[in-house]
Design a protein around this motif. Sequence first.
Motif, mmCIF file in Angstrom:
data_model
loop_
_atom_site.group_PDB
_atom_site.id
_atom_site.type_symbol
_atom_site.label_atom_id
_atom_site.label_comp_id
_atom_site.label_asym_id
_atom_site.label_seq_id
_atom_site.Cartn_x
_atom_site.Cartn_y
_atom_site.Cartn_z
ATOM 1 N N LEU A 160 0.818 -1.218 0.000
ATOM 2 C CA LEU A 160 0.000 0.000 0.000
ATOM 3 C C LEU A 160 0.851 1.268 0.000
ATOM 4 O O LEU A 160 0.724 2.103 -0.911
ATOM 5 C CB LEU A 160 -0.960 -0.031 1.189
ATOM 6 C CG LEU A 160 -2.025 -1.127 1.145
ATOM 7 C CD1 LEU A 160 -2.851 -1.112 2.434
ATOM 8 C CD2 LEU A 160 -2.926 -0.967 -0.059
ATOM 9 N N PRO A 161 1.742 1.473 0.979
ATOM 10 C CA PRO A 161 2.545 2.710 0.921
ATOM 11 C C PRO A 161 3.519 2.730 -0.248
ATOM 12 O O PRO A 161 3.770 3.791 -0.829
ATOM 13 C CB PRO A 161 3.283 2.712 2.273
ATOM 14 C CG PRO A 161 3.320 1.297 2.698
ATOM 15 C CD PRO A 161 2.054 0.672 2.184
ATOM 16 N N ILE A 171 3.024 8.900 6.640
ATOM 17 C CA ILE A 171 2.184 8.524 7.779
ATOM 18 C C ILE A 171 1.690 7.084 7.624
ATOM 19 O O ILE A 171 1.725 6.287 8.575
ATOM 20 C CB ILE A 171 1.003 9.497 7.903
ATOM 21 C CG1 ILE A 171 1.504 10.892 8.273
ATOM 22 C CG2 ILE A 171 -0.004 9.010 8.948
ATOM 23 C CD1 ILE A 171 0.431 11.963 8.241
ATOM 24 N N LEU A 172 1.248 6.740 6.412
ATOM 25 C CA LEU A 172 0.762 5.384 6.169
ATOM 26 C C LEU A 172 1.886 4.369 6.322
ATOM 27 O O LEU A 172 1.679 3.282 6.886
ATOM 28 C CB LEU A 172 0.157 5.306 4.771
ATOM 29 C CG LEU A 172 -0.468 3.969 4.358
ATOM 30 C CD1 LEU A 172 -1.640 3.631 5.273
ATOM 31 C CD2 LEU A 172 -0.928 4.020 2.906
ATOM 32 N N ALA A 173 3.087 4.714 5.834
ATOM 33 C CA ALA A 173 4.215 3.796 5.941
ATOM 34 C C ALA A 173 4.586 3.547 7.404
ATOM 35 O O ALA A 173 4.882 2.407 7.796
ATOM 36 C CB ALA A 173 5.416 4.350 5.175
ATOM 37 N N VAL A 174 4.578 4.603 8.223
ATOM 38 C CA VAL A 174 4.897 4.442 9.644
ATOM 39 C C VAL A 174 3.851 3.557 10.328
ATOM 40 O O VAL A 174 4.182 2.634 11.089
ATOM 41 C CB VAL A 174 5.000 5.813 10.335
ATOM 42 C CG1 VAL A 174 5.109 5.652 11.844
ATOM 43 C CG2 VAL A 174 6.203 6.582 9.803
ATOM 44 N N ALA A 175 2.568 3.838 10.045
ATOM 45 C CA ALA A 175 1.500 3.065 10.676
ATOM 46 C C ALA A 175 1.563 1.589 10.269
ATOM 47 O O ALA A 175 1.467 0.691 11.119
ATOM 48 C CB ALA A 175 0.142 3.662 10.313
ATOM 49 N N ILE A 187 5.604 -4.842 12.397
ATOM 50 C CA ILE A 187 6.375 -5.251 13.578
ATOM 51 C C ILE A 187 5.509 -6.080 14.518
ATOM 52 O O ILE A 187 5.956 -7.101 15.078
ATOM 53 C CB ILE A 187 6.938 -4.008 14.288
ATOM 54 C CG1 ILE A 187 8.027 -3.357 13.433
ATOM 55 C CG2 ILE A 187 7.506 -4.369 15.657
ATOM 56 C CD1 ILE A 187 8.542 -2.050 13.994
ATOM 57 N N LEU A 188 4.253 -5.679 14.698
ATOM 58 C CA LEU A 188 3.346 -6.427 15.566
ATOM 59 C C LEU A 188 3.048 -7.806 14.986
ATOM 60 O O LEU A 188 2.978 -8.799 15.732
ATOM 61 C CB LEU A 188 2.047 -5.649 15.766
ATOM 62 C CG LEU A 188 2.161 -4.351 16.577
ATOM 63 C CD1 LEU A 188 0.825 -3.624 16.597
ATOM 64 C CD2 LEU A 188 2.625 -4.658 17.989
ATOM 65 N N ILE A 189 2.863 -7.886 13.668
ATOM 66 C CA ILE A 189 2.578 -9.173 13.032
ATOM 67 C C ILE A 189 3.730 -10.151 13.265
ATOM 68 O O ILE A 189 3.539 -11.293 13.700
ATOM 69 C CB ILE A 189 2.321 -8.986 11.528
ATOM 70 C CG1 ILE A 189 1.007 -8.243 11.293
ATOM 71 C CG2 ILE A 189 2.302 -10.328 10.810
ATOM 72 C CD1 ILE A 189 0.788 -7.822 9.847
ATOM 73 N N ILE A 190 4.949 -9.688 12.970
ATOM 74 C CA ILE A 190 6.101 -10.576 13.131
ATOM 75 C C ILE A 190 6.374 -10.834 14.611
ATOM 76 O O ILE A 190 6.798 -11.922 15.002
ATOM 77 C CB ILE A 190 7.325 -9.971 12.420
ATOM 78 C CG1 ILE A 190 7.055 -9.924 10.917
ATOM 79 C CG2 ILE A 190 8.583 -10.772 12.720
ATOM 80 C CD1 ILE A 190 8.192 -9.402 10.097
ATOM 81 N N GLY A 191 6.122 -9.834 15.466
ATOM 82 C CA GLY A 191 6.287 -10.047 16.903
ATOM 83 C C GLY A 191 5.372 -11.128 17.428
ATOM 84 O O GLY A 191 5.790 -12.000 18.207
ATOM 85 N N ASN A 192 4.111 -11.110 17.003
ATOM 86 C CA ASN A 192 3.177 -12.153 17.441
ATOM 87 C C ASN A 192 3.578 -13.522 16.902
ATOM 88 O O ASN A 192 3.477 -14.536 17.612
ATOM 89 C CB ASN A 192 1.754 -11.810 16.988
ATOM 90 C CG ASN A 192 1.160 -10.664 17.782
ATOM 91 O OD1 ASN A 192 1.494 -10.461 18.941
ATOM 92 N ND2 ASN A 192 0.276 -9.910 17.156
ATOM 93 N N THR A 193 4.026 -13.549 15.641
ATOM 94 C CA THR A 193 4.494 -14.823 15.074
ATOM 95 C C THR A 193 5.699 -15.346 15.845
ATOM 96 O O THR A 193 5.806 -16.552 16.122
ATOM 97 C CB THR A 193 4.854 -14.632 13.596
ATOM 98 O OG1 THR A 193 3.723 -14.115 12.880
ATOM 99 C CG2 THR A 193 5.294 -15.932 12.970
ATOM 100 N N ALA A 211 13.153 -6.617 5.668
ATOM 101 C CA ALA A 211 14.004 -7.451 6.515
ATOM 102 C C ALA A 211 14.298 -6.771 7.848
ATOM 103 O O ALA A 211 14.305 -7.415 8.908
ATOM 104 C CB ALA A 211 15.301 -7.773 5.777
ATOM 105 N N LEU A 212 14.536 -5.453 7.814
ATOM 106 C CA LEU A 212 14.839 -4.721 9.040
ATOM 107 C C LEU A 212 13.648 -4.719 9.999
ATOM 108 O O LEU A 212 13.796 -4.941 11.213
ATOM 109 C CB LEU A 212 15.248 -3.289 8.706
ATOM 110 C CG LEU A 212 15.553 -2.375 9.899
ATOM 111 C CD1 LEU A 212 16.728 -2.917 10.706
ATOM 112 C CD2 LEU A 212 15.845 -0.955 9.425
ATOM 113 N N LEU A 213 12.447 -4.459 9.462
ATOM 114 C CA LEU A 213 11.260 -4.462 10.316
ATOM 115 C C LEU A 213 10.987 -5.850 10.877
ATOM 116 O O LEU A 213 10.574 -5.998 12.035
ATOM 117 C CB LEU A 213 10.049 -3.960 9.521
ATOM 118 C CG LEU A 213 10.068 -2.479 9.131
ATOM 119 C CD1 LEU A 213 8.869 -2.140 8.258
ATOM 120 C CD2 LEU A 213 10.095 -1.591 10.366
ATOM 121 N N GLY A 214 11.219 -6.883 10.063
ATOM 122 C CA GLY A 214 11.055 -8.247 10.562
ATOM 123 C C GLY A 214 12.031 -8.562 11.673
ATOM 124 O O GLY A 214 11.670 -9.161 12.699
#
Length: 299
Positions: free
Chosen positions: A39-40, A175-179, A185-191, A279-282
């Motif tokens: 999307l972004p 703003i969209l990219a940050v959100a 980060i939350l998706i990979i954190g939960n995984t 990769a960095l966000l993951g």
Amino acid sequence: MKAYLTRHMQVFMRTLGDFARSPAATFLTVVMIGVTLVLPTGLYVGLLNLQRLTPGLQPRGSLSVYLTKGVSNTATIAAIRRIPGIAAVRYISPAEGLREFSAASGLGTTAVAFRHHNPLPGVAVVTPAGDTPASVARLAAQLKVVPGVAHVQSNLAWVERLDAALALGHRLVVILAVALGLALILIIGNTTRAAVASRADEIAVVSLVGGTNAFIRRPFLYAGALTGGLGALCALILLEAAFLALGGPVAALDRAYGAHYQLMGPDLDQALGLLGVGALLGWLGARIAVGQALRSHRI
């Protein structure tokens, strides 16, 4: 150093093996990350295409000077050229203006119908040496008092509006990219938290025999970085598919308007940047999740 690299390679290969043993879960996570990133990235590349298109529509800050009919256009153009602060002057005669109007409107009979009485005036397209609002306004005021000038029209207003719209678009993309980056980060954190919980007994044994926190974190960090990178690759594939689907309609529109514009997808630098960001966000999401587990003594 050789032993250090060997251990990292072993962890990397083990992570790939874990992905292969759970292909459905890995595929769903990668696609979810790809949709989050597309999307972004798509909006950003779309804005870049719009910026590539607009400079060819009309020179920035140019002035259209409409000449009075029945007055010597040659003398008026000469007077315009003597005004300081002008980079270029292009004269469009009434006949040439009628031909351009006929071609642009698709009414091929227009030029024939008005061959004896052309209602269009001569026009001088003036390109200022500077494109700041103050310099263009000052030049427009000078042009209005030139004998033989009927009207002066500036395109600076729509250029300023377009620039403001593009700046707003870029701000919205950020703003969209940050959100969505936080969501990734939350998706990979939960995984990662689910993976930590499923291997709690194994990790406890490793900790008892002297395994360090860095050793415990390593496979999860690799998994997070690889998941983010594969998600970014999925986003690039989706983007390329979208631009291929839009290529036909854009080409038809290009032919209809007689323009020479080609829709461009992400270039190599943008693609590599997206892969690196994914990769960095993951890695960051996995690092946060494992760090929380270590601090709470759950593993």
